[in-house]
Design a protein around this motif. Structure first.
Motif, mmCIF file in Angstrom:
data_model
loop_
_atom_site.group_PDB
_atom_site.id
_atom_site.type_symbol
_atom_site.label_atom_id
_atom_site.label_comp_id
_atom_site.label_asym_id
_atom_site.label_seq_id
_atom_site.Cartn_x
_atom_site.Cartn_y
_atom_site.Cartn_z
ATOM 1 N N GLN A 71 14.712 -55.528 -117.536
ATOM 2 C CA GLN A 71 14.955 -55.267 -118.950
ATOM 3 C C GLN A 71 16.296 -54.572 -119.149
ATOM 4 O O GLN A 71 16.617 -53.613 -118.447
ATOM 5 C CB GLN A 71 13.844 -54.370 -119.527
ATOM 6 C CG GLN A 71 12.470 -55.015 -119.596
ATOM 7 C CD GLN A 71 12.336 -55.975 -120.772
ATOM 8 O OE1 GLN A 71 13.195 -56.006 -121.663
ATOM 9 N NE2 GLN A 71 11.256 -56.747 -120.785
ATOM 10 N N GLY A 72 17.067 -55.040 -120.119
ATOM 11 C CA GLY A 72 18.299 -54.376 -120.497
ATOM 12 C C GLY A 72 19.453 -54.642 -119.552
ATOM 13 O O GLY A 72 19.330 -55.376 -118.574
ATOM 14 N N TYR A 73 20.622 -54.065 -119.888
ATOM 15 C CA TYR A 73 21.830 -54.160 -119.063
ATOM 16 C C TYR A 73 22.264 -55.607 -118.842
ATOM 17 O O TYR A 73 22.783 -55.975 -117.793
ATOM 18 C CB TYR A 73 21.616 -53.466 -117.710
ATOM 19 C CG TYR A 73 21.106 -52.053 -117.842
ATOM 20 C CD1 TYR A 73 21.972 -50.999 -118.130
ATOM 21 C CD2 TYR A 73 19.742 -51.775 -117.723
ATOM 22 C CE1 TYR A 73 21.504 -49.702 -118.274
ATOM 23 C CE2 TYR A 73 19.257 -50.486 -117.865
ATOM 24 C CZ TYR A 73 20.144 -49.457 -118.141
ATOM 25 O OH TYR A 73 19.673 -48.174 -118.296
ATOM 26 N N GLY A 74 22.036 -56.447 -119.830
ATOM 27 C CA GLY A 74 22.412 -57.848 -119.725
ATOM 28 C C GLY A 74 21.374 -58.733 -119.081
ATOM 29 O O GLY A 74 21.614 -59.937 -118.897
ATOM 30 N N CYS A 75 20.220 -58.176 -118.718
ATOM 31 C CA CYS A 75 19.143 -58.948 -118.096
ATOM 32 C C CYS A 75 18.176 -59.457 -119.165
ATOM 33 O O CYS A 75 17.976 -58.811 -120.192
ATOM 34 C CB CYS A 75 18.389 -58.093 -117.082
ATOM 35 S SG CYS A 75 19.442 -57.394 -115.791
ATOM 36 N N ALA A 76 17.574 -60.609 -118.896
ATOM 37 C CA ALA A 76 16.797 -61.303 -119.928
ATOM 38 C C ALA A 76 15.440 -60.683 -120.199
ATOM 39 O O ALA A 76 14.879 -60.837 -121.281
ATOM 40 C CB ALA A 76 16.612 -62.777 -119.524
ATOM 41 N N PRO A 126 25.264 -54.954 -115.562
ATOM 42 C CA PRO A 126 25.760 -56.032 -116.431
ATOM 43 C C PRO A 126 26.594 -57.068 -115.680
ATOM 44 O O PRO A 126 26.418 -58.280 -115.870
ATOM 45 C CB PRO A 126 26.584 -55.287 -117.484
ATOM 46 C CG PRO A 126 25.965 -53.923 -117.549
ATOM 47 C CD PRO A 126 25.599 -53.616 -116.121
ATOM 48 N N GLY A 127 27.499 -56.624 -114.830
ATOM 49 C CA GLY A 127 28.320 -57.558 -114.065
ATOM 50 C C GLY A 127 27.516 -58.359 -113.064
ATOM 51 O O GLY A 127 27.810 -59.530 -112.802
ATOM 52 N N MET A 128 26.476 -57.739 -112.512
ATOM 53 C CA MET A 128 25.621 -58.453 -111.561
ATOM 54 C C MET A 128 24.786 -59.509 -112.280
ATOM 55 O O MET A 128 24.564 -60.604 -111.751
ATOM 56 C CB MET A 128 24.729 -57.468 -110.812
ATOM 57 C CG MET A 128 25.518 -56.511 -109.914
ATOM 58 S SD MET A 128 24.491 -55.242 -109.122
ATOM 59 C CE MET A 128 23.776 -56.192 -107.771
ATOM 60 N N ALA A 129 24.322 -59.199 -113.474
ATOM 61 C CA ALA A 129 23.550 -60.176 -114.248
ATOM 62 C C ALA A 129 24.405 -61.381 -114.620
ATOM 63 O O ALA A 129 23.909 -62.518 -114.683
ATOM 64 C CB ALA A 129 22.978 -59.523 -115.505
ATOM 65 N N GLU A 130 25.693 -61.164 -114.852
ATOM 66 C CA GLU A 130 26.594 -62.254 -115.202
ATOM 67 C C GLU A 130 27.068 -63.039 -113.975
ATOM 68 O O GLU A 130 27.671 -64.104 -114.118
ATOM 69 C CB GLU A 130 27.817 -61.696 -115.929
ATOM 70 C CG GLU A 130 27.503 -61.109 -117.300
ATOM 71 C CD GLU A 130 28.706 -60.435 -117.923
ATOM 72 O OE1 GLU A 130 29.760 -60.351 -117.233
ATOM 73 O OE2 GLU A 130 28.611 -59.989 -119.077
#
Length: 392
Positions: A71-76, A126-130
């Motif tokens: 949840q959060g930080y760019g994760c779905a 965030p960068g890892m999620a992208e």
């Protein structure tokens, strides 16, 4: 009145009919991408022992599968079942691809998400999620596999800093990672550290001569006097509770993923025996062949049901680590049996990279061992049903 509809040979028990709409949409998106973009190239990656990790990371980021269950930080923030289905569709192509996503999301990202400080989460997740940043997870050592409590990597204080020394082995993505989650012995017990891989004293060496998981990058990590600031340490967790919680997440992805590998082997054997003729008729018309196909369809569907049930338990917050051991042990065992039997149905063609079966079979020999050997999961189940720990 009994239904007259015939069972689908590719989903005999109609398991996917029990998926929610969002889960089905994720299945279709990952399956379409995996079949169109990954399947045509994976045999070459396996044969050459390489993987275009940076390019794949960005594609996986756009697909939304990196840390998708967080949840959060760019994760779905998807359901556990949706994450499991994504693992299944990736491993239907190759275990190395599922492992790539699993290490990024269920080990490195989960560790930071669950145990990291707010500063660590904001800096890395965030960068890892992208897919712009890659992570790895350093727990296993050359002499400490099933017994992580005996690790020799050590972190000592030097003023307000930490100094890390040690070696980690069999680390997926280690040679391409931007950040490593490293677990080390300290005077306060085992602690986790977020280590940027450009820190002086950190190095990664590629593991060569693998006969399994060849479409995956594996490394030895060496830490020689790696100096980290105090805020690099996970703030609260001590002991094995931290790393074992991460392994449990990864094992969940495995018990789902191997259903995909088994399904591919079964479907390949079914298509081959229906089209290949011997003695004037298709191989599939012989009784011994049909018996083998019946065994395969049972194992694939039984493993799929186990995965779905455990996924629902996980989404309800009711999944125990011993049940994850059940799923990992049972489903990997089933997938290996499916792969080995499917190999026999393809005859000599079964050993060719023109077909996926032998590749899956070789990969599953590694999956049987990593994230807990079959023996360790058997002991976990034994303790769960007897109340007696037999690990030592």
């Amino acid at each position: 009145m009994a239904s007259s509809a015939a069972a689908d040979p590719r989903d005999f028990l109609d398991v996917d009919a029990r998926l929610a709409d969002e889960e089905r949409d994720i299945r279709d998106a990952v399956r379409d991408y995996a079949r169109a973009q990954l399947r045509p190239q994976v045999a070459e990656w396996f044969e050459t022992g390489m993987l275009p990790a940076r390019e794949l990371a960005k594609e996986f980021g756009r697909l939304g599968v990196l840390g998708m269950h967080l949840q959060g930080y760019g994760c779905a923030g998807t359901s556990a079942v949706a994450y499991g289905i994504a693992c299944r569709e990736l491993e239907a192509v190759d275990s190395g691809l599922r492992s790539f996503v699993s290490v990024q999301g269920s080990l490195a990202m989960f560790a930071i998400h669950r145990w990291g400080s707010e500063e660590q989460r904001g800096r890395w997740l965030p960068g890892m999620a992208e897919g712009e940043l890659l992570g790895c997870f350093g727990l296993t050592e050359p002499d400490a596999g099933s017994d992580p409590g005996s690790m020799r990597t050590r972190a000592r204080r030097d003023g307000s800093d930490w100094i890390l020394d040690g070696t980690k082995m069999w680390i997926t993505n280690g040679t391409v990672a931007d950040v490593a989650v490293v677990w080390a012995q300290t005077d306060e017990g085992i602690r986790g550290f977020v280590v940027p891989t450009d820190t002086p004293g950190f190095s990664a060496r590629e593991v060569q001569h693998k006969l399994s998981l060849r479409a995956s990058l594996t490394a030895e990590l060496v830490l020689e006097g790696v100096r980290l600031p105090a805020e690099a340490a996970f703030p609260d967790v001590r002991g094995l509770r931290g790393p074992l919680s991460c392994l449990n997440e990864a094992r969940y992805g495995i018990l789902y993923g191997v259903v995909g590998a088994a399904r591919t082997c079964y479907e390949t054997a079914l298509e081959y025996t229906l089209s290949r003729e011997q003695f004037g008729k298709p191989l599939a018309s012989f009784q011994l062949t049909q018996r083998k196909l019946a065994d395969l369809v049972i194992e694939v569907n039984r493993a799929g049901l186990v995965a779905l049930h455990l996924g629902r338990l996980k989404d309800d917050g009711e999944l125990d680590h011993s049940q994850v051991s059940f799923g990992k042990m049972a489903n990997v065992r089933s997938a290996l049996e499916v792969a080995r039997t499917a190999r026999t149905l393809l005859g000599a063609n079964g050993i060719s990279l023109e077909y996926p079966v032998m590749r899956h079979m070789a990969n599953l020999e590694t999956v049987l061992t990593y994230e807990g050997t079959e023996e360790m999961h058997a002991l976990s189940l034994g303790q769960a049903v007897t109340g007696i720990a037999a690990f030592r």
